[in-house]
Design a protein around this motif. Structure first.
Motif: not given
Length: 413
Positions: A16, A75, A115, A161, A298
């Motif tokens: 991410q 996340g 997420e 996701r 992610f």
């Protein structure tokens, strides 16, 4: 508003983080509990402030010091919502989703992005999602959920996701979810050059066999074994693509490996399948740790796509859009939350204007009881229902999470 700053919690090894960097954000802070993942972050971005430790421990960082950051992102742990687990939600001591939402009250970020796994989108968690939306609304944010697939953003992997984006109301009209792009690359096309690296003469034939997209890469946790590519169904799907999923290889197939050979993937191949290009990030640690860092990430292209739309909204780029009507995820939750007294089953059905059947209400009450205290009573012989406290961790000093973390710290990932 230049630069755009981000504070990232549960940052992992940087999937991410890299995506948000590509979207124009600069990291003010990144916090992660896994020591090897922290080493990876510091190795790749030594200029970042990267903190090691429990993200909910104020000895690690003080959220109040980052008040007004443009974006809070993360996340947070997936096991509370994973279909492969018990789906304990707010009763799971690892759940940090509600706590992350509460950070908005302390930090007042202009935007929030969290997420998690697809399981959070299931009916089981409709009241949990409703609580999150209502709480963010109370804090002055417009929020929306969206199930995003990595394969819609150039990543040849079936990796759904569930993403939450919330923006302060002055920026929300400028946000739109990123448009998907057709997937142009199969697993074989993406990895052929890496399969040829040691001189395997049949890499092109293998690439033609691996003409689809791969199943979700599963990083797993420190509690379970070494590196492999997922459960039985995923292993079968990988075998259909000509990949041996029973582990991760140290090297590409050697020259002389036979035609029809089903090779294992290397760390470099797995990283590329997750959206790293290969020359933009180096992973620290032993092979299993590297695989776990990559598999739990992610995908950078998905984070970049969502981050770019958030950045555009924060800069108020483009015309303001009329906000869509907020989706109600759980009508029973909304009815009980608004009620001034405990309600009977019949009263709940009546309050729904007949939209819900008795069976639907009973099922939703069953789900509610897993995430909220639900005091029951009697009125004129009929059972009554009342919405009590949300059980999730939001910073309580006496929450079971603290005991769990003290006992299991070495296995938390």
């Amino acid at each position: 508003m230049d630069p755009l700053r981000v504070v990232e919690i549960c940052a992992g090894a940087g999937g991410q983080a890299l995506g948000l960097e590509r979207a124009g954000f600069e990291h003010w802070l990144a916090v992660e509990i896994d020591p090897t993942a922290v080493e990876t972050l510091r190795h790749n971005r030594p200029e970042w402030d990267v903190r090691l430790g429990d993200v909910a421990d104020e000895d690690v960082w003080d959220p109040k010091q980052f008040k007004g950051v443009e974006l809070l992102a993360g996340g947070v742990p997936c096991p509370p919502f994973s279909i492969a687990g018990k789906q304990l939600g707010s009763s799971d001591e690892r759940d940090l989703f509600a706590w992350a939402v509460e950070l908005c009250a302390v930090m007042t970020p202009r935007a929030l992005m969290l997420e998690n796994v697809r399981g959070l989108s299931a009916p089981r968690f409709s009241a949990y999602r409703q609580h999150v939306l209502d709480r963010l609304d109370e804090l002055g944010y417009v929020a929306d959920w969206r199930l995003l697939h990595a394969s819609d953003f150039g990543v040849p992997q079936l990796r759904p996701r569930f993403v939450l984006v919330a923006l302060q109301k002055e920026y929300a009209p400028y946000f739109s979810w990123p448009e998907t792009v057709p997937l142009k690359t199969s697993v074989g096309e993406l990895l052929q050059d890496l399969m040829e690296a040691e001189g395997w003469e049949h890499a092109a034939e293998w690439a033609r066999r691996a003409s689809g997209i791969g199943p979700t890469l599963v990083g797993g946790s420190k509690k379970h074994g070494g590196a492999d590519l997922g459960p039985t169904r995923a292993k079968r799907a990988w075998m259909d693509l000509g990949v041996d999923a029973m582990g991760v290889a140290n090297e590409a197939p050697p020259a002389g490996a036979p035609e029809g050979h089903n090779p294992k993937l290397t760390i470099e191949m797995v990283a590329r399948l997750q959206g790293w290009t290969g020359d933009d990030w180096e992973f620290v640690g032993r092979k299993t740790s590297k695989y776990r860092q990559i598999g739990n990430a992610f995908p950078p292209p998905v984070a970049a796509a969502v981050g770019s739309r958030i950045a555009a909204a924060l800069r108020r780029e483009g015309p303001a859009r009329e906000l869509a009507e907020v989706v109600v995820h759980d009508e029973v939750y909304r009815i009980l939350r608004a009620a001034e007294k405990p309600l009977t089953l019949r009263e709940i059905i009546t309050a729904s204007a007949g939209d819900l059947t008795q069976e639907e209400v009973l099922l939703r009450l069953k789900h509610l009881e897993r995430d909220f205290d639900m005091p029951r009573g009697k009125r004129r012989g009929e059972e009554t229902f009342e919405l009590g406290n949300f059980r999730a961790f939001v910073g309580q000093d006496d929450h079971i999470r603290h005991e769990y973390l003290a006992q299991m710290r070495s296995k938390v990932s």
